[in-house]
Design a protein around this motif. Structure first.
Motif, PDB file in Angstrom:
ATOM      1  N   GLN A  82       0.807  -1.217   0.000  1.00  0.00           N
ATOM      2  CA  GLN A  82       0.000   0.000   0.000  1.00  0.00           C
ATOM      3  C   GLN A  82       0.840   1.268   0.000  1.00  0.00           C
ATOM      4  OE1 GLN A  82      -3.264  -0.170  -0.500  1.00  0.00           O
ATOM      5  NE2 GLN A  82      -2.897  -2.355  -0.656  1.00  0.00           N
ATOM      6  N   ASN A  83       1.991   1.245   0.668  1.00  0.00           N
ATOM      7  CA  ASN A  83       2.826   2.441   0.716  1.00  0.00           C
ATOM      8  C   ASN A  83       4.274   2.050   1.004  1.00  0.00           C
ATOM      9  OD1 ASN A  83       3.160   2.105   3.539  1.00  0.00           O
ATOM     10  ND2 ASN A  83       1.215   3.119   3.895  1.00  0.00           N
ATOM     11  N   ASP A  84       5.148   3.043   0.984  1.00  0.00           N
ATOM     12  CA  ASP A  84       6.568   2.776   1.202  1.00  0.00           C
ATOM     13  C   ASP A  84       6.834   2.179   2.576  1.00  0.00           C
ATOM     14  OD1 ASP A  84       7.197   3.664  -1.297  1.00  0.00           O
ATOM     15  OD2 ASP A  84       7.985   5.603  -0.651  1.00  0.00           O
ATOM     16  N   SER A  85       6.073   2.567   3.582  1.00  0.00           N
ATOM     17  CA  SER A  85       6.278   2.040   4.926  1.00  0.00           C
ATOM     18  C   SER A  85       6.063   0.527   4.951  1.00  0.00           C
ATOM     19  CB  SER A  85       5.326   2.732   5.901  1.00  0.00           C
ATOM     20  OG  SER A  85       5.512   2.223   7.199  1.00  0.00           O
ATOM     21  N   GLU A  86       4.996   0.067   4.295  1.00  0.00           N
ATOM     22  CA  GLU A  86       4.754  -1.373   4.244  1.00  0.00           C
ATOM     23  C   GLU A  86       5.843  -2.074   3.445  1.00  0.00           C
ATOM     24  OE1 GLU A  86       0.819  -2.587   3.084  1.00  0.00           O
ATOM     25  OE2 GLU A  86      -0.081  -0.923   4.187  1.00  0.00           O
ATOM     26  N   HIS A  87       6.289  -1.440   2.373  1.00  0.00           N
ATOM     27  CA  HIS A  87       7.352  -2.025   1.553  1.00  0.00           C
ATOM     28  C   HIS A  87       8.636  -2.130   2.378  1.00  0.00           C
ATOM     29  CE1 HIS A  87       8.410  -2.742  -2.825  1.00  0.00           C
ATOM     30  NE2 HIS A  87       9.352  -3.256  -2.096  1.00  0.00           N
ATOM     31  N   SER A 133      35.989  -2.691  10.799  1.00  0.00           N
ATOM     32  CA  SER A 133      37.048  -3.406  11.517  1.00  0.00           C
ATOM     33  C   SER A 133      37.881  -2.438  12.348  1.00  0.00           C
ATOM     34  CB  SER A 133      37.924  -4.188  10.543  1.00  0.00           C
ATOM     35  OG  SER A 133      38.611  -3.318   9.672  1.00  0.00           O
ATOM     36  N   LYS A 134      37.989  -1.180  11.914  1.00  0.00           N
ATOM     37  CA  LYS A 134      38.700  -0.181  12.711  1.00  0.00           C
ATOM     38  C   LYS A 134      37.956   0.105  14.013  1.00  0.00           C
ATOM     39  CE  LYS A 134      41.078   2.304   9.045  1.00  0.00           C
ATOM     40  NZ  LYS A 134      41.241   3.571   8.350  1.00  0.00           N
ATOM     41  N   GLN A 135      36.641  -0.035  13.984  1.00  0.00           N
ATOM     42  CA  GLN A 135      35.827   0.213  15.173  1.00  0.00           C
ATOM     43  C   GLN A 135      35.626  -1.051  16.006  1.00  0.00           C
ATOM     44  OE1 GLN A 135      34.949   3.350  15.924  1.00  0.00           O
ATOM     45  NE2 GLN A 135      36.113   3.883  14.099  1.00  0.00           N
ATOM     46  N   ASP A 136      36.012  -2.206  15.460  1.00  0.00           N
ATOM     47  CA  ASP A 136      35.880  -3.492  16.151  1.00  0.00           C
ATOM     48  C   ASP A 136      34.433  -3.741  16.614  1.00  0.00           C
ATOM     49  OD1 ASP A 136      36.911  -5.923  17.059  1.00  0.00           O
ATOM     50  OD2 ASP A 136      37.130  -5.129  19.090  1.00  0.00           O
ATOM     51  N   VAL A 137      33.497  -3.564  15.677  1.00  0.00           N
ATOM     52  CA  VAL A 137      32.088  -3.744  16.035  1.00  0.00           C
ATOM     53  C   VAL A 137      31.441  -4.930  15.336  1.00  0.00           C
ATOM     54  CG1 VAL A 137      31.626  -1.402  16.779  1.00  0.00           C
ATOM     55  CG2 VAL A 137      31.460  -1.963  14.378  1.00  0.00           C
ATOM     56  N   GLY A 138      31.769  -5.206  14.092  1.00  0.00           N
ATOM     57  CA  GLY A 138      31.333  -6.413  13.418  1.00  0.00           C
ATOM     58  C   GLY A 138      29.952  -6.430  12.805  1.00  0.00           C
ATOM     59  N   ASN A 139      29.536  -7.651  12.437  1.00  0.00           N
ATOM     60  CA  ASN A 139      28.320  -7.871  11.651  1.00  0.00           C
ATOM     61  C   ASN A 139      27.039  -7.575  12.425  1.00  0.00           C
ATOM     62  OD1 ASN A 139      30.001  -8.649   9.586  1.00  0.00           O
ATOM     63  ND2 ASN A 139      29.655 -10.838   9.859  1.00  0.00           N
ATOM     64  N   LYS A 140      27.024  -7.792  13.725  1.00  0.00           N
ATOM     65  CA  LYS A 140      25.832  -7.496  14.536  1.00  0.00           C
ATOM     66  C   LYS A 140      25.557  -5.997  14.507  1.00  0.00           C
ATOM     67  CE  LYS A 140      22.699  -8.120  17.869  1.00  0.00           C
ATOM     68  NZ  LYS A 140      21.675  -7.164  17.551  1.00  0.00           N
ATOM     69  N   TRP A 141      26.574  -5.217  14.674  1.00  0.00           N
ATOM     70  CA  TRP A 141      26.432  -3.760  14.635  1.00  0.00           C
ATOM     71  C   TRP A 141      25.909  -3.316  13.276  1.00  0.00           C
ATOM     72  CZ3 TRP A 141      28.749   0.001  11.597  1.00  0.00           C
ATOM     73  CH2 TRP A 141      28.551   1.321  11.997  1.00  0.00           C
ATOM     74  N   ARG A 142      26.441  -3.922  12.208  1.00  0.00           N
ATOM     75  CA  ARG A 142      26.005  -3.572  10.852  1.00  0.00           C
ATOM     76  C   ARG A 142      24.506  -3.862  10.696  1.00  0.00           C
ATOM     77  NH1 ARG A 142      29.448  -6.506   8.112  1.00  0.00           N
ATOM     78  NH2 ARG A 142      30.908  -4.908   7.528  1.00  0.00           N
ATOM     79  N   SER A 143      24.051  -4.992  11.195  1.00  0.00           N
ATOM     80  CA  SER A 143      22.629  -5.344  11.128  1.00  0.00           C
ATOM     81  C   SER A 143      21.782  -4.328  11.903  1.00  0.00           C
ATOM     82  CB  SER A 143      22.413  -6.752  11.686  1.00  0.00           C
ATOM     83  OG  SER A 143      21.051  -7.082  11.659  1.00  0.00           O
ATOM     84  N   ASP A 144      22.224  -3.968  13.101  1.00  0.00           N
ATOM     85  CA  ASP A 144      21.495  -2.979  13.904  1.00  0.00           C
ATOM     86  C   ASP A 144      21.416  -1.637  13.195  1.00  0.00           C
ATOM     87  OD1 ASP A 144      21.197  -4.910  15.876  1.00  0.00           O
ATOM     88  OD2 ASP A 144      22.831  -4.117  17.133  1.00  0.00           O
ATOM     89  N   MET A 145      22.501  -1.239  12.548  1.00  0.00           N
ATOM     90  CA  MET A 145      22.523   0.036  11.809  1.00  0.00           C
ATOM     91  C   MET A 145      21.526   0.007  10.650  1.00  0.00           C
ATOM     92  SD  MET A 145      24.457   2.268  13.190  1.00  0.00           S
ATOM     93  CE  MET A 145      24.580   3.424  11.843  1.00  0.00           C
ATOM     94  N   LEU A 146      21.488  -1.112   9.904  1.00  0.00           N
ATOM     95  CA  LEU A 146      20.561  -1.209   8.779  1.00  0.00           C
ATOM     96  C   LEU A 146      19.112  -1.178   9.256  1.00  0.00           C
ATOM     97  CD1 LEU A 146      22.414  -3.815   6.573  1.00  0.00           C
ATOM     98  CD2 LEU A 146      21.958  -1.424   5.991  1.00  0.00           C
ATOM     99  N   LYS A 147      18.820  -1.800  10.376  1.00  0.00           N
ATOM    100  CA  LYS A 147      17.461  -1.761  10.923  1.00  0.00           C
ATOM    101  C   LYS A 147      17.097  -0.324  11.282  1.00  0.00           C
ATOM    102  CE  LYS A 147      14.359  -3.681  14.385  1.00  0.00           C
ATOM    103  NZ  LYS A 147      13.493  -2.563  14.231  1.00  0.00           N
ATOM    104  N   GLU A 148      17.995   0.372  11.918  1.00  0.00           N
ATOM    105  CA  GLU A 148      17.758   1.766  12.308  1.00  0.00           C
ATOM    106  C   GLU A 148      17.554   2.650  11.075  1.00  0.00           C
ATOM    107  OE1 GLU A 148      17.190   4.487  15.366  1.00  0.00           O
ATOM    108  OE2 GLU A 148      17.565   2.356  15.551  1.00  0.00           O
ATOM    109  N   ILE A 149      18.374   2.457  10.066  1.00  0.00           N
ATOM    110  CA  ILE A 149      18.247   3.220   8.826  1.00  0.00           C
ATOM    111  C   ILE A 149      16.893   2.947   8.173  1.00  0.00           C
ATOM    112  CG2 ILE A 149      19.112   3.383   6.443  1.00  0.00           C
ATOM    113  CD1 ILE A 149      21.964   2.882   7.739  1.00  0.00           C
ATOM    114  N   SER A 150      16.499   1.670   8.108  1.00  0.00           N
ATOM    115  CA  SER A 150      15.218   1.306   7.500  1.00  0.00           C
ATOM    116  C   SER A 150      14.054   1.925   8.270  1.00  0.00           C
ATOM    117  CB  SER A 150      15.051  -0.215   7.466  1.00  0.00           C
ATOM    118  OG  SER A 150      16.009  -0.785   6.620  1.00  0.00           O
ATOM    119  N   ASP A 151      14.136   1.903   9.599  1.00  0.00           N
ATOM    120  CA  ASP A 151      13.080   2.514  10.403  1.00  0.00           C
ATOM    121  C   ASP A 151      12.958   4.008  10.087  1.00  0.00           C
ATOM    122  OD1 ASP A 151      12.328   0.188  11.719  1.00  0.00           O
ATOM    123  OD2 ASP A 151      13.578   0.595  13.484  1.00  0.00           O
TER     124      ASP A 151
END
Length: 151
Positions: free
Chosen positions: A74-79, A127-145
């Motif tokens: 129906q809209n971008d939010s649902e997508h 890798s310079k921040q030593d945060v890894g794949n979990k952090w990347r996933s959290d960032m993408l979720k936040e960006i999507s929200d």
């Protein structure tokens, strides 16, 4: 130059332009394109995904079928909710690039935005921040929200 997968994708999409749902037989398509049924599976698994706006139902066996439907959003939010459902608990750099490409292809962000985010979320910087794949996933979720509420 289009490859076999492109031709199979175009063939299926031609049916989907005429109707919102199509039921196909793997063996019939494989025979038509002179390929193995696993080639059809590959195309369906990579080109007809939820993040690209499709729902796939499959039944194997002699009377098996593949049913592909266009998802009506129906809209971008649902997508964004649908695409966000594809986030993994940990996202590799390749997972991230694919996710950002999907957002771009669905016109939910510009190519430049996708490229900038890909740069920020790449392995070299993380890798310079030593945060890894979990952090990347959290960032993408936040960006999507946040994409849901941009104005």
């Amino acid at each position: 130059m289009a490859n076999l997968s492109d031709h199979i994708e175009d063939y299926i999409k031609a049916y989907l332009t005429q109707m919102n749902e199509v039921e196909l037989r793997r063996s019939e398509i494989a025979s038509q394109f002179d390929c193995v049924p696993s080639q059809i599976n590959y195309v369906i698994n990579t080109r007809f995904t939820v993040q690209k706006g499709y729902s796939v139902e499959s039944k194997r066996g002699g009377s098996g079928y593949i049913r592909i439907s266009k998802i009506q959003v129906q809209n971008d939010s649902e997508h964004l909710d649908l695409i966000q459902g594809q986030l993994l608990p940990e996202m590799t750099e390749n997972d991230t690039k694919k996710y950002l490409t999907d957002l771009y292809q669905q016109d939910l962000m510009t190519k430049r935005e996708a490229q900038l985010l890909s740069l920020v979320l790449n392995n070299h910087l993380i890798s310079k921040q030593d945060v890894g794949n979990k952090w990347r996933s959290d960032m993408l979720k936040e960006i999507s929200d946040h994409l849901k509420y941009l104005w």
